[in-house]
Design a protein around this motif. Structure first.
Motif, PDB file in Angstrom:
ATOM      1  N   VAL A   1      42.330  37.429  37.422  1.00  0.00           N
ATOM      2  CA  VAL A   1      42.896  38.594  38.192  1.00  0.00           C
ATOM      3  C   VAL A   1      44.298  38.136  38.454  1.00  0.00           C
ATOM      4  O   VAL A   1      44.645  36.908  38.969  1.00  0.00           O
ATOM      5  CB  VAL A   1      42.032  38.614  39.342  1.00  0.00           C
TER       6      VAL A   1
ATOM      7  N   THR B   1      47.631  38.882  40.808  1.00  0.00           N
ATOM      8  CA  THR B   1      47.754  39.277  42.362  1.00  0.00           C
ATOM      9  C   THR B   1      49.300  39.404  42.408  1.00  0.00           C
ATOM     10  O   THR B   1      50.080  38.641  43.357  1.00  0.00           O
ATOM     11  CB  THR B   1      47.305  37.807  43.285  1.00  0.00           C
TER      12      THR B   1
ATOM     13  N   ARG C   1      45.231  43.423  42.971  1.00  0.00           N
ATOM     14  CA  ARG C   1      44.405  42.530  42.163  1.00  0.00           C
ATOM     15  C   ARG C   1      43.938  43.341  41.262  1.00  0.00           C
ATOM     16  O   ARG C   1      43.240  44.132  41.093  1.00  0.00           O
ATOM     17  CB  ARG C   1      43.051  42.289  43.404  1.00  0.00           C
TER      18      ARG C   1
ATOM     19  N   GLU D   1      38.278  46.445  46.852  1.00  0.00           N
ATOM     20  CA  GLU D   1      38.115  46.086  45.694  1.00  0.00           C
ATOM     21  C   GLU D   1      37.031  46.740  44.724  1.00  0.00           C
ATOM     22  O   GLU D   1      35.914  46.926  45.178  1.00  0.00           O
ATOM     23  CB  GLU D   1      38.026  44.483  45.514  1.00  0.00           C
TER      24      GLU D   1
END
Length: 302
Positions: free
Chosen positions: A73, A75, A84, A128
């Motif tokens: 991921v 960031t 994200r 998310e």
């Protein structure tokens, strides 16, 4: 079937597009290089020893399990907060006998799309989603799209005490919305109670590079079996059915910070609970024999 799948895929990736383009197209273009300067990763493997499950008088015994996870991921920081953006792959292998009424593999391949943002000096928020394919293998993608997501918030009461609340949403789940709450409390110089699902644990900081812990992990994911699975079992109602796989692990482990961007984790314990639940057809196999497990992972952030 395919039309329904395309609509769900379009809806999921439409959501992802909105998240990633929210700061403005020009801003994204100007800051693309900086997007790759920070991120996190995980490579994990778990082995569960031989155990069994049963449904009434029907038992499946002496099978083991491998659970592998790869996750990466990025960031990047934006005006909205920390995005994200990444991908995750997870696969369960089960050593079932050939005539078992359960799939030998369960697999998910998903994107990770989210946002961490600060609402005030003491309130943080995360949203998310993981849009992707949740099935029994890469050859079965006809209508396997799903987009589970979480929304959570952290209230920083004091530097050593934070309260966490959140909700998990999955339209394929028996209970689509599940709320949760927890806390992270550093109650002594070397002790932390990290009571947050799905991995609550008690931590002891041996030194700056070594942390010992004891705790648990609660895993549950929904998968679609293939279009002929029920026919092979003599139960056509199971064709392309939703299977909820759940397990609970309890054990202890060690986190060794090898470098600022690399941590090695080793863990061992017992798995007291596991279930395979075709909840829409009332077909459920539950644990009738627990088993030991071991886990090793490499993870970190940069």
């Amino acid at each position: 079937m395919y039309c329904r799948s395309l609509k769900r895929v379009a809806a999921g990736f439409g959501f992802c597009f909105l998240v990633t383009t929210a700061p403005g197209q020009d801003a994204i273009t100007e800051h693309i290089p900086s997007w790759f300067s920070s991120g996190e990763y995980l490579a994990e493997e778990t082995y569960v020893g031989e155990s069994g499950v049963a449904r009434g008088p029907h038992a499946i015994d002496d099978f083991d399990e491998n659970d592998a996870i790869l996750r990466f991921v990025l960031t990047p920081r934006t005006n909205l907060g920390v995005l994200r953006l990444g991908a995750e792959w997870e696969r369960f292998w089960f050593g079932f006998p050939k005539d078992a009424a359960l799939p030998n593999t369960l697999q998910s391949i998903s994107l990770v799309m989210g946002l961490d943002t600060q609402l005030s000096n003491s309130i943080l928020m995360r949203i998310e989603a993981q849009p992707g394919m949740y099935n029994t293998g890469v050859n079965n993608l006809s209508d396997d799209f799903n987009m589970p997501f979480i929304v959570g918030g952290t209230y920083i009461y004091r530097p050593n005490l934070q309260f966490i609340v959140g909700v998990s949403v999955d339209v394929e789940r028996k209970y689509p919305v599940i709320p949760a709450a927890g806390l992270r409390w550093k109650f002594a110089r070397q002790w932390v109670a990290n009571a947050v699902l799905p991995t609550p644990r008690l931590e002891y900081e041996w030194n700056t590079n070594l942390t010992l812990y004891a705790g648990g992990e609660f895993k549950t994911t929904n998968f679609r079996v293939d279009d002929q699975f029920g026919d092979q079992q003599g139960k056509p109602e199971l064709n392309h059915a939703v299977l909820t796989y759940s397990e609970v692990r309890a054990g202890g482990g060690v986190d060794w910070k090898i470098s600022p961007i690399l941590t090695l984790t080793a863990e061992a314990g017992y798995q007291p609970y596991r279930s395979f639940d075709f909840y829409r057809t009332d077909v459920r196999y539950h644990e009738n024999e627990a088993a030991p497990y071991g886990m090793v992972s490499l993870h970190g952030a940069f």
